[in-house]
Design an enzyme around this catalytic site. Structure first.
Site, short mmCIF file in Angstrom:
data_model
loop_
_atom_site.label_atom_id
_atom_site.label_comp_id
_atom_site.label_asym_id
_atom_site.label_seq_id
_atom_site.Cartn_x
_atom_site.Cartn_y
_atom_site.Cartn_z
N GLU A 36 1.64 47.60 -45.67
CA GLU A 36 1.72 47.62 -47.13
C GLU A 36 1.63 46.21 -47.70
O GLU A 36 2.39 45.33 -47.28
CB GLU A 36 3.03 48.29 -47.55
CG GLU A 36 3.00 49.79 -47.29
CD GLU A 36 4.38 50.40 -47.03
OE1 GLU A 36 5.39 49.79 -47.40
OE2 GLU A 36 4.42 51.49 -46.43
N GLU A 67 4.12 55.24 -43.68
CA GLU A 67 4.40 54.52 -42.43
C GLU A 67 4.18 55.37 -41.20
O GLU A 67 3.69 54.89 -40.18
CB GLU A 67 5.84 53.97 -42.45
CG GLU A 67 6.06 52.83 -43.44
CD GLU A 67 6.46 53.30 -44.84
OE1 GLU A 67 6.44 54.53 -45.08
OE2 GLU A 67 6.79 52.45 -45.68
N ASP A 92 14.64 48.19 -42.43
CA ASP A 92 15.45 49.30 -42.95
C ASP A 92 14.60 50.56 -43.20
O ASP A 92 15.16 51.64 -43.33
CB ASP A 92 16.09 48.91 -44.28
CG ASP A 92 16.71 47.54 -44.25
OD1 ASP A 92 17.92 47.44 -44.36
OD2 ASP A 92 15.96 46.54 -44.11
N PHE A 93 13.31 50.39 -43.32
CA PHE A 93 12.46 51.55 -43.63
C PHE A 93 12.07 52.32 -42.36
O PHE A 93 11.31 53.28 -42.43
CB PHE A 93 11.17 51.13 -44.36
CG PHE A 93 11.39 50.30 -45.60
CD1 PHE A 93 12.61 50.27 -46.26
CD2 PHE A 93 10.35 49.54 -46.13
CE1 PHE A 93 12.80 49.50 -47.40
CE2 PHE A 93 10.53 48.77 -47.28
CZ PHE A 93 11.76 48.75 -47.91
N HIS A 136 18.14 47.34 -47.69
CA HIS A 136 17.18 46.24 -47.62
C HIS A 136 17.77 45.00 -46.94
O HIS A 136 17.27 43.89 -47.16
CB HIS A 136 16.70 45.83 -49.02
CG HIS A 136 15.75 46.80 -49.65
ND1 HIS A 136 16.16 47.98 -50.21
CD2 HIS A 136 14.41 46.76 -49.83
CE1 HIS A 136 15.11 48.62 -50.71
NE2 HIS A 136 14.04 47.91 -50.49
C1 LIG Z 1 9.75 53.91 -47.01
C2 LIG Z 1 9.48 52.67 -47.80
N1 LIG Z 1 8.34 52.00 -47.59
C3 LIG Z 1 8.08 50.88 -48.30
C4 LIG Z 1 8.96 50.43 -49.24
C5 LIG Z 1 8.65 49.15 -50.01
N2 LIG Z 1 8.30 49.43 -51.39
C6 LIG Z 1 9.22 49.38 -52.38
S1 LIG Z 1 8.59 49.81 -53.84
C7 LIG Z 1 7.06 50.08 -53.19
C8 LIG Z 1 5.95 50.55 -54.06
C9 LIG Z 1 6.28 51.85 -54.66
O1 LIG Z 1 5.25 52.28 -55.45
P1 LIG Z 1 5.41 53.55 -56.34
O2 LIG Z 1 5.99 54.67 -55.53
O3 LIG Z 1 4.13 53.81 -57.00
O4 LIG Z 1 6.54 53.16 -57.39
P2 LIG Z 1 6.54 51.95 -58.44
O5 LIG Z 1 7.12 50.77 -57.74
O6 LIG Z 1 5.16 51.75 -58.88
O7 LIG Z 1 7.46 52.41 -59.52
C10 LIG Z 1 7.07 49.82 -51.83
C11 LIG Z 1 5.89 49.92 -50.94
C12 LIG Z 1 10.15 51.15 -49.41
N3 LIG Z 1 11.10 50.76 -50.29
N4 LIG Z 1 10.39 52.28 -48.71
#
Ligand SMILES: Cc1ncc(C[n+]2csc(CCOP(=O)(O)OP(=O)(O)O)c2C)c(N)n1
Lengths: 339, 328
Positions: A36, A67, A92-93, A136
């Site tokens: 990501e 993932e 953590d993920f 986190h």
């Molecule tokens: C399982 C997991 N993978 C990756 C992340 C890291 N992460 C946090 S926010 C995000 C993007 C999320 O995008 P979206 O679902 O479109 O929500 P937005 O932030 O745009 O509100 C990512 C990849 C996470 N928190 N949890």
């Protein structure tokens, strides 16, 4: 190192990692990166800076937030002779994709009788200390090291980060490369200065499974990994004022674990403190102490001690989190209690 | 069905409150973090995900909800929490890490839990899907009032938990609605690079349930579509999938340099800010006067100021309290 007279240059761990990746990608066209935000953003923690520009979207792939899919796909690609390096943004993920890690990546070689290894690297950030709360901030070293079939490394400085990354990519087994946020060199995280060190431009390897004595001493052995190495070094400086000479060991690798270096040190000092910013129970500190008790009980002059994260989720609020984290004064106190 | 004037006023007021909250949060968040931005410093440490721009989704959906209805939200939770009626002072205290916060400072901004109004959120992407489905299951099994709504981002719709939970909710016909906030970005990854369907509502067909996409970040249109989905859930007709076009005006998190977005995109977002648009419409339709709208701004600002003032001076938990509440 190749060129002794070269100009010194200090790199952050993030830069050292991306340099190692770039050099391996130039050397071997099977090496590719996915995860990501590894493309235009260069990784949230800077691990893939500059790679998209040089290698393009085919070899530096931004993935959906999927993932299980992309880590599972890394296993499949690796069995085809590719050398994927995937990033799981925060350790953590792992909960959403653990199956791909410990049932696929870690068992492929075994289930195929050694015929079909999965040579891949999973790089992931660990550690807290900046109030990012319980989802986190974890380290989870013990969780990954406990499960057989994958190597686990944790650099404490940029030199090791580069050399360990090159070794990890060339290794024929899955390697979990855990990098500590507090050492990464990102402006928005207060970076421990000691992690930013001189890094040769040429490619080189640091062997997996070899601990390093980062400070020699006579009276007590302090064992750390990642960020806690720096805390142990600080504590050793303080202990010197108390008239105690502390030896500091950087484990660098949990699987394989260099038990010999630890044992030899305790043989000399007779005292042991293990420092771990992962949860205390069932973890690294217990493993190190068990090793010393099993194989070196005759050397021990005092009960070994551990300074680890208590068995509670990481709280958000600063006073509570700081209370739980290891630090130099806790380490110093633990070492003094050995006398 | 168009919301009546009092609901529209509530929607506007709640959007303004959420915006004021976020603006204040942004300002306080930067205190102590300059000149070198360092997440660990300042009165509000840790990551901060602002939701300004996304307020229409929260009010359009939550206008239909009652306290017994459950909501699971994301790492970007403030607008939804405010619209769901989460204890405002306790939520503010929580993001400061104070003892009087929702969890006594254990959770922080990404983990706001308020049992009184059935609100939870999580920092793991799509993690709210399962729990929301579980709440809906409990309600169905006990034949109780109340539905469950999971809010997720469009990026989260690529996560396994989303698909598995949708399927479960559909096959068991649970009183559940999934609301996807499509702000077109998952951190730096554009929606078009993460999924090959331009609109996630079409995925509803894969579960045999209704799906709807709402354009324009328009609180009224969202209200109407959410009304249809929620009525179905309340009537025992099973789950629905709603995807809503929205925008985040700020970066993914505070500190995000947003190099993946063009200057034009940022400009057009600001020009499309849903709050001035709604204000203009309410005045044009004589639902409120310009003075009344100004008044709302002043009142909400005062509420926010007061909450922040109290939160700033509230007590931190004792360090040892970290060890409590692991088990009950
Ligand atoms: C399982 C997991 N993978 C990756 C992340 C890291 N992460 C946090 S926010 C995000 C993007 C999320 O995008 P979206 O679902 O479109 O929500 P937005 O932030 O745009 O509100 C990512 C990849 C996470 N928190 N949890």
């Amino acid at each position: 190192m190749t060129n002794e007279n070269r100009k010194k240059r200090k790199l952050t761990i993030a830069k050292a990692m991306s340099e190692a990746l770039a050099q391996e990608m130039r050397r071997d066209k099977n090496v590719f990166v996915m995860g990501e935000d590894v493309g235009a953003l260069g990784g949230v923690f800077g691990t893939t800076q500059g790679l998209l520009d040089e290698f393009g979207k085919n070899r530096v792939r931004d993935t959906p937030i999927s993932e299980t899919a992309f880590i599972g796909a890394a296993v499949g690609a690796a069995t085809m002779g590719m050398r994927p390096v995937v990033e799981l943004m925060f350790v953590d993920f792992f909960g959403v994709c653990m199956d791909a890690i410990y049932n696929l990546a870690a068992k492929n070689a075994y289930f195929s009788g050694g015929h079909q290894p999965a040579p891949m690297v999973l790089m992931t950030s660990v550690g807290g200390g900046y109030s990012d709360a319980g989802q986190h901030s974890q380290c989870l070293y013990g969780t990954f090291a406990h499960l057989p079939g994958m190597k686990v490394v944790i650099p404490s400085n940029a030199y090791d980060a580069k050399g360990l990354m090159v070794s990890a990519i060339r290794d024929n087994n899955p390697v979990i490369f855990m990098f500590h946020k507090n050492l990464q060199g990102m402006g928005w995280l207060g970076t421990v200065k000691g992690s930013i060190v001189d890094v040769p431009e040429d490619s080189y390897t640091v062997p997996l499974g070899k601990a390093e004595i980062v400070r020699e001493g006579e009276d007590v052995t302090l064992v750390g990994l990642g960020a806690t190495v720096h805390q142990a070094l600080d504590a050793a400086g303080e202990l010197e004022k108390d008239g105690v000479s502390a030896e500091v060991i950087d484990l660098r690798s949990l699987v394989p674990l260099d038990r010999e270096t630890v044992l030899n040190s305790v043989k000399k000092t007779g005292r042991l403190v293990v420092v771990d910013d992962d949860y205390q129970s069932y973890g690294v500190s217990g493993e190190i102490i068990a090793t010393v008790v099993e194989q070196g009980v005759d050397f021990i002059k005092a009960a070994p001690k551990r300074v680890a994260y208590p068995d509670v989720p990481v709280p958000f609020s600063r006073p509570m989190e700081q209370h739980c984290l290891p630090n130099a004064s806790k380490i110093r106190a633990a070492a003094q209690a050995c006398f | 069905m168009k919301p009546d004037a009092s609901v529209q006023k509530w929607m506007y007021e709640t959007m303004v409150k959420s915006r004021q909250f976020e603006e204040k949060t942004a300002a306080v968040y930067l205190e102590g973090k300059q000149p070198l931005f360092n997440m660990a410093n300042g009165p509000i440490p840790g990551e901060m995900h602002l939701s300004n721009g996304q307020e229409p989704v929260a009010v359009g959906v939550c206008a239909h909800l009652r306290p017994e209805d459950a909501v699971t939200a994301t790492h970007r939770p403030h607008h939804i929490a405010i619209a769901k009626g989460v204890n405002f002072q306790a939520m503010t205290d929580e993001i400061f890490g104070k003892k009087s916060g929702l969890s006594g400072g254990r959770g922080g901004h990404m983990h706001l839990f308020d049992a009184a109004v059935n609100f939870v959120c999580s920092g793991i992407i799509a993690e709210g899907m399962g729990p929301a489905v579980g709440v809906a299951l409990a309600r169905q099994m006990r034949d109780e009032e109340g539905i469950a709504v999971a809010f997720i981002g469009e990026g989260a719709a690529n996560q396994g938990a989303f698909h598995e939970a949708m399927n479960l909710a559909a096959v068991w016909k649970l009183p559940f609605v999934c609301v996807i906030e499509d702000n077109s970005w998952g951190i730096s990854v554009a929606k078009r690079d993460a999924t090959s369907v331009p609109r996630n509502d079409v995925r509803a067909a894969g579960y045999g349930i209704p799906g709807e996409y709402v354009e324009g970040n328009d609180p009224l249109k969202i209200y109407e579509a959410a009304g249809r989905a929620i009525a179905r859930a309340r009537a025992g007709e099973g789950p629905s999938l709603l995807e809503v076009e929205t925008y985040r005006l700020a970066g993914h998190f505070m500190g995000d340099a947003e190099e993946y977005r063009t200057a034009e995109e940022k400009k057009s977002l600001e020009a499309n800010d849903p709050i001035p648009k709604m204000r203009a419409r309410l005045i044009e339709e004589a639902i409120i006067t310009a003075e009344a709208a100004d008044d709302i701004g002043i009142r909400m600002m005062a509420e926010v100021q007061e909450a922040f003032g109290r939160a700033a001076s509230a007590r931190y938990p004792a360090p040892e309290e970290a060890l409590e509440k692991v088990f009950v």
